[in-house]
Design a protein around this motif. Structure first.
Motif, short mmCIF file in Angstrom:
data_model
loop_
_atom_site.label_atom_id
_atom_site.label_comp_id
_atom_site.label_asym_id
_atom_site.label_seq_id
_atom_site.Cartn_x
_atom_site.Cartn_y
_atom_site.Cartn_z
N ASN A 110 -11.58 1.33 -3.93
CA ASN A 110 -12.57 2.17 -3.25
C ASN A 110 -14.00 1.69 -3.45
OD1 ASN A 110 -10.59 3.93 -2.31
ND2 ASN A 110 -10.66 5.15 -4.18
N ASP A 145 0.79 -1.23 0.00
CA ASP A 145 0.00 0.00 0.00
C ASP A 145 0.84 1.30 0.00
OD1 ASP A 145 -1.85 1.98 0.83
OD2 ASP A 145 -3.01 0.44 1.88
N GLU A 146 0.50 2.21 -0.88
CA GLU A 146 1.21 3.49 -0.99
C GLU A 146 1.31 4.22 0.35
OE1 GLU A 146 2.83 4.45 -3.67
OE2 GLU A 146 3.48 6.21 -2.55
N ARG A 147 0.34 3.98 1.23
CA ARG A 147 0.33 4.70 2.50
C ARG A 147 1.52 4.34 3.39
NH1 ARG A 147 -6.00 3.73 3.59
NH2 ARG A 147 -5.33 1.73 2.71
N THR A 159 -0.52 2.41 -9.51
CA THR A 159 -0.62 3.53 -8.57
C THR A 159 -2.00 4.17 -8.50
OG1 THR A 159 0.33 4.80 -10.35
CG2 THR A 159 1.80 4.14 -8.58
N THR A 160 -2.88 3.89 -9.47
CA THR A 160 -4.19 4.53 -9.38
C THR A 160 -5.13 3.73 -8.50
OG1 THR A 160 -4.76 3.43 -11.44
CG2 THR A 160 -4.26 5.76 -11.59
N SER A 161 -6.03 4.45 -7.87
CA SER A 161 -7.08 3.79 -7.10
C SER A 161 -8.23 3.48 -8.06
CB SER A 161 -7.57 4.71 -6.00
OG SER A 161 -6.50 5.01 -5.14
N TYR A 162 -9.03 2.49 -7.74
CA TYR A 162 -10.16 2.21 -8.61
C TYR A 162 -11.38 1.88 -7.77
CZ TYR A 162 -9.09 -2.77 -7.88
OH TYR A 162 -8.85 -4.00 -7.33
N GLY A 203 -2.50 2.19 -5.20
CA GLY A 203 -3.65 2.93 -4.69
C GLY A 203 -4.64 1.99 -4.02
N THR A 204 -5.75 2.53 -3.55
CA THR A 204 -6.72 1.70 -2.84
C THR A 204 -7.85 1.25 -3.77
OG1 THR A 204 -7.79 3.75 -2.15
CG2 THR A 204 -6.38 2.66 -0.55
#
Ligand code: ARG
Length: 600
Positions: free
Chosen positions: A396, A362-364, A464-467, A393-394
């Motif tokens: 969502n 996770d990027e976090r 890297t993108t969230s979806y 990314g997460t």
């Protein structure tokens, strides 16, 4: 065997030299205008700029040299100095044949020099249910592991099981307080019961309760901290109880990962770095890296002047080092999350000596890894640049926030899978697929479709993108989805079965129709997609390729009769193309961790 992008690049580079320009870069890429060309070279623009020459003139000179090459149907200069290359049908057929003959690798080359690579992914924890962050890490990590291995590297996939931190102390206290682990709570040497006093359900029930209680109750928190420190120091009863926690959790986790087609070469836990901990602390101290800080010991990782404004609890701000120091030993004497990560790097160095370690997390957690990597480089535990955090990314919910269940809780992986399988069954029935197959096979197909839906939805987004999680869309048999790709693969399988039944055999590949040209170019592009996905650690480039391949095949199948082709040589060629597409499709899907059913 090389792909066209590379061979044409070499041809253009040679033509530059022949035209009197040394050191020009050929810059060959698929054409922006497929109606005009297959490939283009923008090399003349850059070279002319460097020489202060006219780009069109230079391009024309280079094009004249290339025009004599029999592989080209046409070579033309366009715009300010692009060189447009259109291949001959023969050259395309030759390349498609090479891909067809390359049964193992479908046209994609291995790396020249294999490296030793550790991929750290999934990162599940004892007692804590896995959430969607772990799901993404598992899916992406599994794909990268397969991709790196396919390229020829020596790869270890490691689950890096979270079995050593504060949550272990919390569990010991919580289980102890329920009064069912008295035998383990005693201070002696044992022996201790071989039977686990708790089940997975107990652990999953107790952990959130204990975590919540520790937040409110400082005395409870202190007991958990003390238990953590005692466990790590080796208190026998705690160790025995802890190994039950680990075993019970791991059995359940392996089942869940198995259902997803995710496997590991190493199931090392954070605790497995414990044996090198003392060595590490001594080395860090000897190097002057370990610094006292308010009862704890830390490693400073920011360079002089690297600071950032930080808010203090009282609301005021200070300029503080950034990244902050890595906490190595807490004031209770415990190893922290960063400590075990650093020690794990030392352990991997001694056990494997990796050229590269990839962390799929996770990027976090970016700052955490920045701290750990810097400390590892300072300590000399890893070659410069060999540690990479691959953040993501997460996933969502419709509200744009990390996915939760309707009740607002974190979604358990297990429930997510059953939910997706249920949806897959529904979708199969709607599409009248899997009718007439035995019930057991239908179940297996639904499971395969569900896994393909989840994995492809994840991997078709750039890492890297969230979806947004959208089960209806993911499980559809139309559109850019896993099930669509399985459907295409199954369609080709059934075509090939039918051909076999009719005694029609694949033959030498010939290229004539526009749809055949497009298919040959697409088959060729797999090698580039694999190389780029590997270099950029981006499975979505493979996902893009599979989708493009499936679409190209669909167009070919609509435009070019296969079994109904009059000419036997044409039929044989088209069958060979279909078989090659299937092999490349399955190879690519395998790199994404997706299996294809035999029929549906
Ligand atoms: N167990 C961690 C978590 O759940 C993830 C571990 C990631 N890997 C690592 N080497 N730190 O957040």
């Amino acid at each position: 065997m090389t792909d066209l992008r590379t061979t044409l690049g070499e041809a253009v580079a040679t033509a530059f030299v022949e035209a009197g320009v040394e050191g020009a870069r050929a810059l060959v890429s698929p054409s922006d205008r497929p109606d005009l060309a297959d490939f283009q070279s923008n090399g003349a623009l850059a070279a002319a700029k460097a020489m202060k020459a006219n780009p069109r003139e230079l391009a024309t000179k280079v094009a004249e040299r290339l025009a004599g090459d029999a592989r080209f149907q046409s070579v033309e200069v366009a715009g300010p100095g692009f060189i447009n290359l259109r291949l001959s049908d023969t050259a395309l057929a030759e390349r498609a044949q090479a891909v067809a003959d390359d049964v193992e690798r479908a046209g994609a080359e291995p790396v020249g020099e294999p490296r030793k690579v550790v991929i750290d992914y999934a990162g599940p924890n004892v007692a804590k249910p896995m959430h969607v962050g772990h799901l993404r890490s598992s899916i992406i990590g599994e794909s990268l592991k397969r991709l790196f291995r396919f390229r020829g590297d020596i790869v270890w996939g490691d689950a890096h099981f979270g079995d050593w931190g504060f949550q272990m102390g919390l569990l010991i206290v919580a289980v102890g307080d329920e009064g069912r682990a008295d035998a383990f709570m005693a201070e002696g040497e044992g022996p201790f019961p071989a039977q686990s006093p708790v089940s997975l359900d107990d652990l999953e029930r107790l952990y959130p309760q204990a975590a919540a209680k520790a937040k409110e109750d400082p005395a409870y928190r202190d007991r958990a901290r003390k238990a953590t420190a005692e466990l790590q120091a080796g208190r026998p009863g705690y160790r025995a109880l802890w190994s039950h926690f680990v075993a019970v959790s791991r059995t359940a986790l392996e089942r869940e990962f198995g259902a997803l087609g995710v496997t590991f070469d190493l199931w090392n836990g954070e605790s497995d770095a414990d044996p090198v901990m003392a060595q590490m602390l001594a080395e860090l101290a000897a190097k002057g890296l370990l610094v006292e800080d308010d009862g704890a010991r830390v490693v400073h990782v920011a360079r002089p002047g690297e600071t950032r404004k930080r808010k203090l609890p009282d609301g005021s701000t200070v300029e503080a080092p950034s990244p902050p120091p890595l906490l190595v030993v807490s004031s209770e004497g415990s190893a922290m999350y960063g400590t075990t990560d650093l020690a794990t790097i030392l352990d991997r160095k001694q056990a494997i000596g990796p050229d590269l370690i990839l962390y799929v997390v996770d990027e976090r957690q970016a700052e955490h890894f920045e701290q750990v990597f810097r400390a590892a480089y300072l300590a000399g535990y890893a070659p410069a640049g060999s540690l990479e955090h691959l953040g993501f990314g997460t996933m969502n919910g419709p509200d744009g926030k990390p996915f939760k269940t309707r009740a607002g809780g974190v979604l358990k992986l297990h429930d997510l899978i059953s939910m997706t399988v249920a949806k897959a069954r529904e979708r199969l029935r709607e599409a009248h697929l899997g009718e007439g197959v035995p019930a057991e096979e239908f179940e297996a197909i639904a499971h395969t479709v569900a896994v393909a839906a989840l994995k492809f939805a994840d991997l078709s987004n750039s890492r890297t993108t969230s979806y947004v999680f959208d089960l209806d869309r993911f499980t559809g048999f139309e559109g850019k989805t896993g099930p669509y790709l399985l459907y295409q693969a199954v369609r080709i399988k059934s075509l090939l079965r039918k051909a076999e039944g009719q005694g029609a055999a694949p033959g030498a590949i010939r290229i004539a129709e526009p749809a055949e040209r497009d298919l040959a170019l697409t088959l060729d592009a797999f090698a580039g997609a694999v190389a780029d996905a590997y270099d950029r650690r981006s499975p979505h480039l493979i996902a893009e390729h599979v989708y493009r391949l499936a679409q190209s095949f669909s167009k070919f199948y609509a435009a070019c009769p296969v079994l109904a082709a009059e000419d036997e040589a044409v039929r044989g060629s088209r069958l060979a193309l279909a078989a090659t597409v299937l092999r490349q499709l399955e190879t690519a899907l395998e790199l994404l961790g997706i299996d294809t059913p035999a029929r549906m």
